[in-house]
Design a protein around this motif. Structure first.
Motif, PDB file in Angstrom:
ATOM      1  N   GLN A  64      10.031 -12.226  -7.894  1.00  0.00           N
ATOM      2  CA  GLN A  64      10.621 -13.611  -8.249  1.00  0.00           C
ATOM      3  C   GLN A  64      12.277 -13.960  -8.535  1.00  0.00           C
ATOM      4  O   GLN A  64      12.855 -12.927  -8.704  1.00  0.00           O
ATOM      5  N   GLY A  65      12.549 -14.905  -7.876  1.00  0.00           N
ATOM      6  CA  GLY A  65      14.061 -15.297  -7.736  1.00  0.00           C
ATOM      7  C   GLY A  65      14.868 -14.791  -6.606  1.00  0.00           C
ATOM      8  O   GLY A  65      14.128 -14.224  -5.946  1.00  0.00           O
ATOM      9  N   THR A  66      15.919 -14.966  -6.628  1.00  0.00           N
ATOM     10  CA  THR A  66      16.871 -14.537  -5.414  1.00  0.00           C
ATOM     11  C   THR A  66      18.442 -14.176  -5.904  1.00  0.00           C
ATOM     12  O   THR A  66      18.599 -14.406  -6.951  1.00  0.00           O
ATOM     13  N   GLY A  67      18.948 -13.261  -5.217  1.00  0.00           N
ATOM     14  CA  GLY A  67      20.019 -12.682  -5.677  1.00  0.00           C
ATOM     15  C   GLY A  67      20.205 -11.092  -5.785  1.00  0.00           C
ATOM     16  O   GLY A  67      18.967 -10.332  -5.139  1.00  0.00           O
ATOM     17  N   PRO A  68      21.156 -10.585  -6.419  1.00  0.00           N
ATOM     18  CA  PRO A  68      21.019  -9.110  -6.449  1.00  0.00           C
ATOM     19  C   PRO A  68      19.619  -8.710  -7.141  1.00  0.00           C
ATOM     20  O   PRO A  68      19.216  -9.467  -7.932  1.00  0.00           O
ATOM     21  N   VAL A  69      19.110  -7.345  -6.640  1.00  0.00           N
ATOM     22  CA  VAL A  69      17.730  -7.183  -7.205  1.00  0.00           C
ATOM     23  C   VAL A  69      17.671  -6.375  -8.525  1.00  0.00           C
ATOM     24  O   VAL A  69      18.576  -5.495  -8.724  1.00  0.00           O
ATOM     25  N   VAL A  70      16.910  -6.786  -9.365  1.00  0.00           N
ATOM     26  CA  VAL A  70      16.658  -6.134 -10.726  1.00  0.00           C
ATOM     27  C   VAL A  70      15.243  -5.721 -10.639  1.00  0.00           C
ATOM     28  O   VAL A  70      14.287  -6.309 -10.541  1.00  0.00           O
ATOM     29  N   LEU A  71      15.169  -4.472 -10.715  1.00  0.00           N
ATOM     30  CA  LEU A  71      13.691  -3.644 -10.753  1.00  0.00           C
ATOM     31  C   LEU A  71      13.397  -3.151 -12.224  1.00  0.00           C
ATOM     32  O   LEU A  71      14.251  -2.744 -12.795  1.00  0.00           O
ATOM     33  N   LEU A  72      12.296  -3.928 -12.356  1.00  0.00           N
ATOM     34  CA  LEU A  72      11.845  -3.780 -13.896  1.00  0.00           C
ATOM     35  C   LEU A  72      10.695  -2.712 -14.003  1.00  0.00           C
ATOM     36  O   LEU A  72       9.499  -2.945 -13.385  1.00  0.00           O
ATOM     37  N   GLY A  73      10.837  -1.652 -14.637  1.00  0.00           N
ATOM     38  CA  GLY A  73       9.792  -0.562 -14.946  1.00  0.00           C
ATOM     39  C   GLY A  73       8.938  -0.528 -16.324  1.00  0.00           C
ATOM     40  O   GLY A  73       9.637  -0.769 -17.475  1.00  0.00           O
ATOM     41  N   ASP A 102       3.456  -8.220 -17.770  1.00  0.00           N
ATOM     42  CA  ASP A 102       3.482  -9.353 -18.897  1.00  0.00           C
ATOM     43  C   ASP A 102       4.522  -9.020 -20.068  1.00  0.00           C
ATOM     44  O   ASP A 102       5.120  -9.838 -20.650  1.00  0.00           O
ATOM     45  N   MET A 103       4.852  -7.750 -20.210  1.00  0.00           N
ATOM     46  CA  MET A 103       5.646  -7.240 -21.233  1.00  0.00           C
ATOM     47  C   MET A 103       6.947  -7.805 -20.812  1.00  0.00           C
ATOM     48  O   MET A 103       7.867  -7.778 -21.730  1.00  0.00           O
ATOM     49  N   VAL A 130       0.810  -1.136  -0.179  1.00  0.00           N
ATOM     50  CA  VAL A 130       0.016   0.037   0.000  1.00  0.00           C
ATOM     51  C   VAL A 130       0.822   1.324   0.301  1.00  0.00           C
ATOM     52  O   VAL A 130       1.576   1.308   0.814  1.00  0.00           O
ATOM     53  N   ILE A 131       0.791   2.094  -0.969  1.00  0.00           N
ATOM     54  CA  ILE A 131       1.535   3.210  -1.188  1.00  0.00           C
ATOM     55  C   ILE A 131       0.760   4.432  -1.600  1.00  0.00           C
ATOM     56  O   ILE A 131      -0.101   4.325  -2.319  1.00  0.00           O
ATOM     57  N   ASP A 132       1.048   5.539  -0.866  1.00  0.00           N
ATOM     58  CA  ASP A 132      -0.017   6.701  -1.154  1.00  0.00           C
ATOM     59  C   ASP A 132      -1.377   6.437  -1.095  1.00  0.00           C
ATOM     60  O   ASP A 132      -2.327   6.786  -1.643  1.00  0.00           O
ATOM     61  N   GLY A 133      -1.765   5.338  -0.037  1.00  0.00           N
ATOM     62  CA  GLY A 133      -3.247   4.887  -0.009  1.00  0.00           C
ATOM     63  C   GLY A 133      -3.844   4.022  -0.801  1.00  0.00           C
ATOM     64  O   GLY A 133      -5.027   3.691  -0.691  1.00  0.00           O
ATOM     65  N   GLN A 134      -2.946   3.657  -1.761  1.00  0.00           N
ATOM     66  CA  GLN A 134      -3.475   2.426  -2.978  1.00  0.00           C
ATOM     67  C   GLN A 134      -2.613   1.380  -2.894  1.00  0.00           C
ATOM     68  O   GLN A 134      -1.611   1.294  -2.691  1.00  0.00           O
ATOM     69  N   PRO A 135      -3.310   0.142  -3.398  1.00  0.00           N
ATOM     70  CA  PRO A 135      -2.450  -1.087  -3.621  1.00  0.00           C
ATOM     71  C   PRO A 135      -1.956  -1.337  -4.816  1.00  0.00           C
ATOM     72  O   PRO A 135      -2.288  -0.894  -5.824  1.00  0.00           O
ATOM     73  N   LEU A 136      -0.507  -1.298  -4.702  1.00  0.00           N
ATOM     74  CA  LEU A 136       0.694  -1.365  -5.911  1.00  0.00           C
ATOM     75  C   LEU A 136       0.723  -2.980  -5.812  1.00  0.00           C
ATOM     76  O   LEU A 136       1.316  -3.485  -4.655  1.00  0.00           O
ATOM     77  N   HIS A 137       0.494  -3.633  -6.735  1.00  0.00           N
ATOM     78  CA  HIS A 137       0.675  -4.996  -6.999  1.00  0.00           C
ATOM     79  C   HIS A 137       2.000  -5.046  -7.670  1.00  0.00           C
ATOM     80  O   HIS A 137       2.434  -4.286  -8.669  1.00  0.00           O
ATOM     81  N   TYR A 138       2.669  -6.071  -7.295  1.00  0.00           N
ATOM     82  CA  TYR A 138       4.175  -6.361  -8.087  1.00  0.00           C
ATOM     83  C   TYR A 138       4.399  -7.870  -8.072  1.00  0.00           C
ATOM     84  O   TYR A 138       4.054  -8.576  -7.327  1.00  0.00           O
ATOM     85  N   ILE A 139       5.455  -8.175  -9.060  1.00  0.00           N
ATOM     86  CA  ILE A 139       5.982  -9.546  -9.029  1.00  0.00           C
ATOM     87  C   ILE A 139       7.235  -9.502  -8.236  1.00  0.00           C
ATOM     88  O   ILE A 139       7.996  -8.540  -8.334  1.00  0.00           O
ATOM     89  N   PRO A 159       6.954  -3.910 -10.427  1.00  0.00           N
ATOM     90  CA  PRO A 159       5.672  -3.221  -9.917  1.00  0.00           C
ATOM     91  C   PRO A 159       4.891  -2.941 -11.380  1.00  0.00           C
ATOM     92  O   PRO A 159       5.193  -2.716 -12.305  1.00  0.00           O
ATOM     93  N   GLU A 160       3.377  -3.012 -11.048  1.00  0.00           N
ATOM     94  CA  GLU A 160       2.473  -2.773 -12.101  1.00  0.00           C
ATOM     95  C   GLU A 160       2.223  -1.149 -12.036  1.00  0.00           C
ATOM     96  O   GLU A 160       1.832  -0.844 -10.751  1.00  0.00           O
ATOM     97  N   LEU A 161       2.015  -0.519 -12.980  1.00  0.00           N
ATOM     98  CA  LEU A 161       1.604   0.905 -12.963  1.00  0.00           C
ATOM     99  C   LEU A 161       0.472   0.759 -12.359  1.00  0.00           C
ATOM    100  O   LEU A 161      -0.463  -0.057 -12.414  1.00  0.00           O
ATOM    101  N   TRP A 162      -0.050   2.212 -11.951  1.00  0.00           N
ATOM    102  CA  TRP A 162      -1.310   2.615 -11.193  1.00  0.00           C
ATOM    103  C   TRP A 162      -2.289   2.207 -12.391  1.00  0.00           C
ATOM    104  O   TRP A 162      -2.242   2.625 -13.554  1.00  0.00           O
TER     105      TRP A 162
END
Length: 270
Positions: A16-25, A33-34, A5-14, A51-54
């Motif tokens: 998956q995996g372990t190790g150094p973090v890769v953040l995909l925008g 799915d992209m 929950v960010i700024d009062g709204q639910p932000l869904h995200y994937i 993270p899924e866009l709002w």
């Protein structure tokens, strides 16, 4: 999918995996799915967060205090804080690169490396901004994406020669029809206006670390043509990779090439 929950709204995200973090925008009008081919490839060695866009996928509506791409960057940082992630390798495509670069500039200590894909950190050229705003007005008035508009919007995201009967194209076209009136009016249209009225931050690009930044672009990207990526790579002083046989959503049009380029870059920087 997990939710924060960010700024009062639910932000869904994937996550998956372990190790150094890769953040995909992700790109505007696309769910996580992209990144399916990249999640599969990268999560063998890395922890991949998407993270899924709002208003997209399962995420909630655009929160009230979201007025600019800086707010999207701040919200992504809030997600990392909630997950207690100190540093990431950020890969942002389209608007994912727009807020991603802003995050990297605002909080460089949180960034190991940055890949900017099919994106542009300048302002939207006035002609295309006005054009996109006219599409938003039509969507707003209709409370839906009218059938004729589907055949205007869908091709923007792909190379000109894509088979319109292919599953990739048809699935995306169908996804555009799936937005409810509420989603369109509360999130999709306002988010689009926010993206295409963004400020120019090209003068800040030399502040990015040229050694740990990479620019990539589909050779046939129409909305974000390679000339824009060349301009940014020159300002940053970093490498540029052009992706053959790909338009705007290069992650899906040439996934093998993109995966290999990302894995090679991350092996040296993650």
């Amino acid at each position: 999918m997990p939710v924060a929950v960010i700024d009062g709204q639910p932000l869904h995200y994937i996550d998956q995996g372990t190790g150094p973090v890769v953040l995909l925008g992700s790109s505007y009008l696309w769910t996580s799915d992209m990144w399916t081919p990249q999640i599969e490839a990268l999560s063998q060695q890395y922890r991949v967060i998407v993270p899924e866009l709002w208003g997209h996928g399962e995420s909630g509506p655009l929160p009230a205090p979201t007025h600019s791409l800086d707010d999207l960057a701040r919200q992504a940082l809030a997600l990392l804080d909630q997950l207690d992630i100190k540093q990431v390798n950020l890969v942002g495509l389209s608007v994912g690169g727009m807020w991603g670069a802003r995050l990297a500039l605002a909080a460089p200590e949180r960034i190991n490396s940055v890949v900017l894909m099919d994106t542009y950190l300048g302002a939207e050229p006035e002609e295309t901004r006005q054009y996109y705003f006219s599409l938003f007005k039509m969507i707003e008035d209709a409370g839906a994406i009218p059938e004729p508009l589907l055949d205007v919007i869908a091709p923007i995201f792909f190379r000109p020669g894509i088979d319109h009967e292919s599953a990739l194209y048809q699935d995306f076209r169908k996804s555009l029809q799936s937005y409810s009136k509420k989603q369109l009016l509360e999130s999709i249209v306002p988010l689009g206006r926010l993206i295409f009225s963004r400020e120019d931050i090209l003068t800040q690009l030399p502040d990015l670390d040229s050694d740990t930044t990479l620019v990539m672009c589909g050779e046939q990207d129409k909305p974000r043509p390679p000339a824009e990526s060349e301009e940014m790579a020159e300002l940053i002083g970093c490498s540029l990779i052009l992706i053959p046989d790909a338009g705007h959503i290069s992650s899906r049009e040439n996934p093998d090439f993109v995966n290999e380029a990302l894995l090679t870059f991350l092996a040296n920087h993650a």
